[in-house]
Design a protein around this motif. Structure first.
Motif, PDB file in Angstrom:
ATOM      1  N   ALA A 367       0.918  -1.164   0.008  1.00 11.43           N
ATOM      2  CA  ALA A 367      -0.050  -0.001  -0.126  1.00 11.43           C
ATOM      3  C   ALA A 367       0.698   1.371  -0.024  1.00 11.43           C
ATOM      4  N   ILE A 368       1.899   1.193   0.922  1.00 14.49           N
ATOM      5  CA  ILE A 368       2.710   2.394   0.847  1.00 14.49           C
ATOM      6  C   ILE A 368       3.526   2.630  -0.428  1.00 14.49           C
ATOM      7  N   ALA A 369       3.837   1.285  -1.104  1.00 19.41           N
ATOM      8  CA  ALA A 369       4.503   1.603  -2.425  1.00 19.41           C
ATOM      9  C   ALA A 369       3.732   2.428  -3.594  1.00 19.41           C
ATOM     10  N   LEU A 370       2.360   1.532  -3.403  1.00 22.23           N
ATOM     11  CA  LEU A 370       1.450   2.137  -4.365  1.00 22.23           C
ATOM     12  C   LEU A 370       1.044   3.666  -4.313  1.00 22.23           C
ATOM     13  N   VAL A 371       0.940   4.051  -3.087  1.00 26.04           N
ATOM     14  CA  VAL A 371       0.772   5.509  -2.691  1.00 26.04           C
ATOM     15  C   VAL A 371       1.980   6.278  -3.055  1.00 26.04           C
ATOM     16  N   VAL A 372       3.085   5.868  -2.954  1.00 26.67           N
ATOM     17  CA  VAL A 372       4.028   6.716  -3.544  1.00 26.67           C
ATOM     18  C   VAL A 372       4.138   6.359  -5.139  1.00 26.67           C
ATOM     19  N   GLY A 373       4.096   5.262  -5.640  1.00 25.06           N
ATOM     20  CA  GLY A 373       4.215   5.274  -6.870  1.00 25.06           C
ATOM     21  C   GLY A 373       3.554   5.736  -7.833  1.00 25.06           C
ATOM     22  N   VAL A 374       2.023   5.677  -7.485  1.00 27.99           N
ATOM     23  CA  VAL A 374       1.107   6.061  -8.212  1.00 27.99           C
ATOM     24  C   VAL A 374       1.070   7.755  -8.686  1.00 27.99           C
ATOM     25  N   PRO A 375       1.399   8.663  -7.563  1.00 24.06           N
ATOM     26  CA  PRO A 375       1.470   9.959  -7.791  1.00 24.06           C
ATOM     27  C   PRO A 375       2.568  10.329  -8.935  1.00 24.06           C
ATOM     28  N   VAL A 376       3.646   9.423  -8.575  1.00 22.55           N
ATOM     29  CA  VAL A 376       4.888   9.564  -9.557  1.00 22.55           C
ATOM     30  C   VAL A 376       4.570   9.347 -10.933  1.00 22.55           C
ATOM     31  N   GLY A 377       3.746   8.309 -11.244  1.00 24.66           N
ATOM     32  CA  GLY A 377       3.332   7.890 -12.522  1.00 24.66           C
ATOM     33  C   GLY A 377       2.649   9.135 -13.034  1.00 24.66           C
ATOM     34  N   ILE A 378       1.537   9.536 -12.195  1.00 24.65           N
ATOM     35  CA  ILE A 378       0.675  10.643 -12.617  1.00 24.65           C
ATOM     36  C   ILE A 378       1.431  11.892 -13.053  1.00 24.65           C
ATOM     37  N   ALA A 379       2.385  12.131 -12.386  1.00 22.28           N
ATOM     38  CA  ALA A 379       3.263  13.306 -12.629  1.00 22.28           C
ATOM     39  C   ALA A 379       4.251  13.282 -13.919  1.00 22.28           C
ATOM     40  N   THR A 380       4.437  12.189 -14.176  1.00 19.99           N
ATOM     41  CA  THR A 380       5.338  12.084 -15.490  1.00 19.99           C
ATOM     42  C   THR A 380       4.715  11.660 -16.646  1.00 19.99           C
ATOM     43  N   HIS A 381       3.558  10.595 -16.646  1.00 17.03           N
ATOM     44  CA  HIS A 381       2.890  10.242 -17.871  1.00 17.03           C
ATOM     45  C   HIS A 381       1.414  10.145 -17.720  1.00 17.03           C
ATOM     46  N   GLY A 382       0.548  10.986 -16.717  1.00 14.90           N
ATOM     47  CA  GLY A 382      -0.699  11.058 -16.469  1.00 14.90           C
ATOM     48  C   GLY A 382      -1.423   9.621 -15.942  1.00 14.90           C
ATOM     49  N   ILE A 383      -2.614   9.331 -16.589  1.00 19.44           N
ATOM     50  CA  ILE A 383      -3.209   8.014 -16.046  1.00 19.44           C
ATOM     51  C   ILE A 383      -2.276   6.621 -16.596  1.00 19.44           C
ATOM     52  N   VAL A 384      -1.784   6.858 -17.545  1.00 14.24           N
ATOM     53  CA  VAL A 384      -0.778   5.697 -18.118  1.00 14.24           C
ATOM     54  C   VAL A 384       0.193   5.451 -17.189  1.00 14.24           C
ATOM     55  N   GLY A 385       0.804   6.507 -16.587  1.00 10.40           N
ATOM     56  CA  GLY A 385       1.910   6.367 -15.509  1.00 10.40           C
ATOM     57  C   GLY A 385       1.598   5.811 -14.190  1.00 10.40           C
ATOM     58  N   ALA A 386       0.276   6.062 -13.908  1.00 13.81           N
ATOM     59  CA  ALA A 386      -0.579   5.491 -12.714  1.00 13.81           C
ATOM     60  C   ALA A 386      -0.666   4.154 -13.223  1.00 13.81           C
ATOM     61  N   ALA A 387      -1.022   3.765 -13.933  1.00 10.13           N
ATOM     62  CA  ALA A 387      -1.386   2.183 -14.594  1.00 10.13           C
ATOM     63  C   ALA A 387       0.163   1.564 -14.627  1.00 10.13           C
ATOM     64  N   ALA A 388       1.230   1.916 -15.011  1.00  4.64           N
ATOM     65  CA  ALA A 388       2.359   1.524 -15.019  1.00  4.64           C
ATOM     66  C   ALA A 388       3.003   1.283 -13.457  1.00  4.64           C
ATOM     67  N   ALA A 389       2.523   2.141 -12.591  1.00  6.78           N
ATOM     68  CA  ALA A 389       2.979   2.077 -11.152  1.00  6.78           C
ATOM     69  C   ALA A 389       2.343   1.083 -10.535  1.00  6.78           C
ATOM     70  N   VAL A 390       1.101   0.781 -10.895  1.00  5.55           N
ATOM     71  CA  VAL A 390       0.151  -0.424 -10.377  1.00  5.55           C
ATOM     72  C   VAL A 390       0.627  -1.722 -11.004  1.00  5.55           C
ATOM     73  N   LEU A 391       1.141  -1.802 -12.231  1.00  4.53           N
ATOM     74  CA  LEU A 391       1.763  -3.085 -12.595  1.00  4.53           C
ATOM     75  C   LEU A 391       2.941  -3.509 -11.661  1.00  4.53           C
ATOM     76  N   ALA A 392       3.896  -2.289 -11.487  1.00  4.28           N
ATOM     77  CA  ALA A 392       5.112  -2.664 -10.710  1.00  4.28           C
ATOM     78  C   ALA A 392       5.052  -3.277  -9.244  1.00  4.28           C
TER      79      ALA A 392
END
Length: 424
Positions: A367-392
């Motif tokens: 959960a901590i990794a997701l909360v950190v990763g999804v905002p980073v993904g959004i900041a770089t590639h929007g909702i595509v970045g969010a999905a990439a963070a979820v996959l990782a």
């Protein structure tokens, strides 16, 4: 009650196909209602419905997840009927459902504070959360009794009635509002709960009961692992809802709802793996785990390949050109959902092996990794970045949980610890 214990333990491989088939049917019905809702409400209205559904699931699982897992495991281990074994705890669980209902309503109001429909949607969210919480408890009771057929029936009836209601509204008023969709959902939940309650084994005049305090202690250990931060609560949706517009959330939701077939297929399988393993000795339960994991992995692999082939045309045809930007998000989430589906199977196995505390640690870290990763993904590639963070995060979590489970088949069964059992 010995015959009940034997029935729970002996249900065989055919149950995987039944449970997976029910999940597949639910997903197919969802694919019918999803495009209709999207076309009626548009991306913004679809986002409002997503907020309501999201906070409903989040709040109910946040409060009751560990409690429900413990109910299922203990009923299966002790081979007791739910109404008899739980006694007054059933009523208390219903009262406790008011807590997540209030929480979900407040969260919805805060998120949609600028929407003209804020008050109506927040009120509807509270209602569907109350019903969702009761559904969680009811499902746990049916699973503990080994009632696979009725667990499937509860899922199918609620979804089928919801889809029929949405289809009718679509034919009558294609410019409907989010509150109408939520009202239909609440009605379907209520009818499904009524049917499920009648399916429980009758209350017996005399019988052993599970001790409330012991159940609570066990529930606390299992709680974090049972919540399902990555899939059950939709934590990624929460981050997208907070950081982006309802239109972006609507696109992300379409991508997610179009690709979560692996989790839907294995939802029933993972839910029933817990009571199956709990009703067997250590050796038999591990052998069962090997068989169900192999079958589930093969099934999910086929689903992933099929979804990757059809997802592009499916989104364009079913949802319309407005939702085509969701396609690259969907391709990433297909693989993520497959890993999340297998991860849920491992969580159930850990809970059955009394390793719920370890799975809770993995869930908290994920959960901590997701909360950190999804905002980073959004900041770089929007909702595509969010999905990439979820996959990782899904890949890391799945691997960690697989390592948490004991795969070694012992030469003789390991006796259960006394403090892990409840008594009257």
């Amino acid at each position: 009650m010995r015959h009940l214990h034997l029935r729970i333990a002996r249900l065989g491989r055919s149950e995987i196909s039944r449970l997976a088939g029910a999940g597949l049917t639910v997903q197919m019905l969802t694919l019918v209602s999803g495009p209709l809702v999207a076309r009626m409400l548009g991306a913004s209205g679809r986002g409002e419905v997503t907020v309501a559904m999201l906070y409903s699931i989040l709040s109910s699982r946040l409060v009751l997840a560990g409690w429900c897992v413990t109910i299922t495991r203990e009923l299966a281990q002790q081979a007791w009927a739910a109404r008899t074994a739980l006694g007054p705890l059933v009523g208390r669980s219903g009262i406790a459902s008011a807590i997540p209902a209030l929480l979900a309503g407040l969260l919805t109001a805060a998120t949609l504070h600028s929407s003209p429909h804020m008050l109506q949607v927040a009120s509807a969210t509270a209602v569907i959360t109350l019903l969702a919480s009761v559904t969680l408890v009811m499902t746990a009771m049916l699973q503990g009794e080994g009632q696979v057929r009725h667990v499937n029936r509860l899922r199918l009836i609620s979804v089928l009635l919801y889809v029929l209601g949405i289809a009718l509204i679509f034919l009558v008023d294609r410019q409907s509002h989010a509150i109408v969709v939520l009202a239909v959902y609440a009605g379907a939940q209520t009818i499904g709960l009524g049917v499920a309650w009648q399916a429980l084994r009758p209350r017996e005049a005399e019988g052993a009961r599970l001790a409330g305090r012991a159940l609570l202690r066990s529930a606390r250990r299992a709680h974090l692992g049972a919540i399902g931060f990555l899939d059950g609560m939709g934590l990624d949706h929460v981050v997208v809802a907070v950081m982006m517009s309802t239109t972006s959330l609507g696109l992300y939701t379409v991508a997610s709802s179009s690709t979560n077939l692996p989790v839907m297929v294995l939802q029933g399988v993972s839910g029933m793996l817990l009571p199956r393993m709990a009703a067997r000795d250590a050796e038999e339960s591990r052998r069962l785990l090997f068989r169900w994991t192999a079958a589930s992995t093969a099934l999910v692999a086929c689903v992933v390949i099929g979804l990757e082939i059809i997802i592009g045309p499916a989104i364009r045809i079913l949802f319309g050109t407005e939702f085509v930007p969701a396609t690259p998000v969907a391709r990433l989430l297909i693989v993520a959902w497959a890993l999340l589906a297998l991860r849920r199977l491992f969580i159930s196995a850990a809970q059955a092996q009394h390793r719920a505390g370890r799975s809770s640690v993995v869930e908290a870290a994920s959960a901590i990794a997701l909360v950190v990763g999804v905002p980073v993904g959004i900041a770089t590639h929007g909702i595509v970045g969010a999905a990439a963070a979820v996959l990782a995060v899904s890949a890391l979590s799945c691997a960690a949980l697989a390592a948490t489970v004991s795969w070694r088949v012992p030469r003789q069964a390991t006796p259960r610890r006394a403090d892990q059992r409840t008594s009257s």
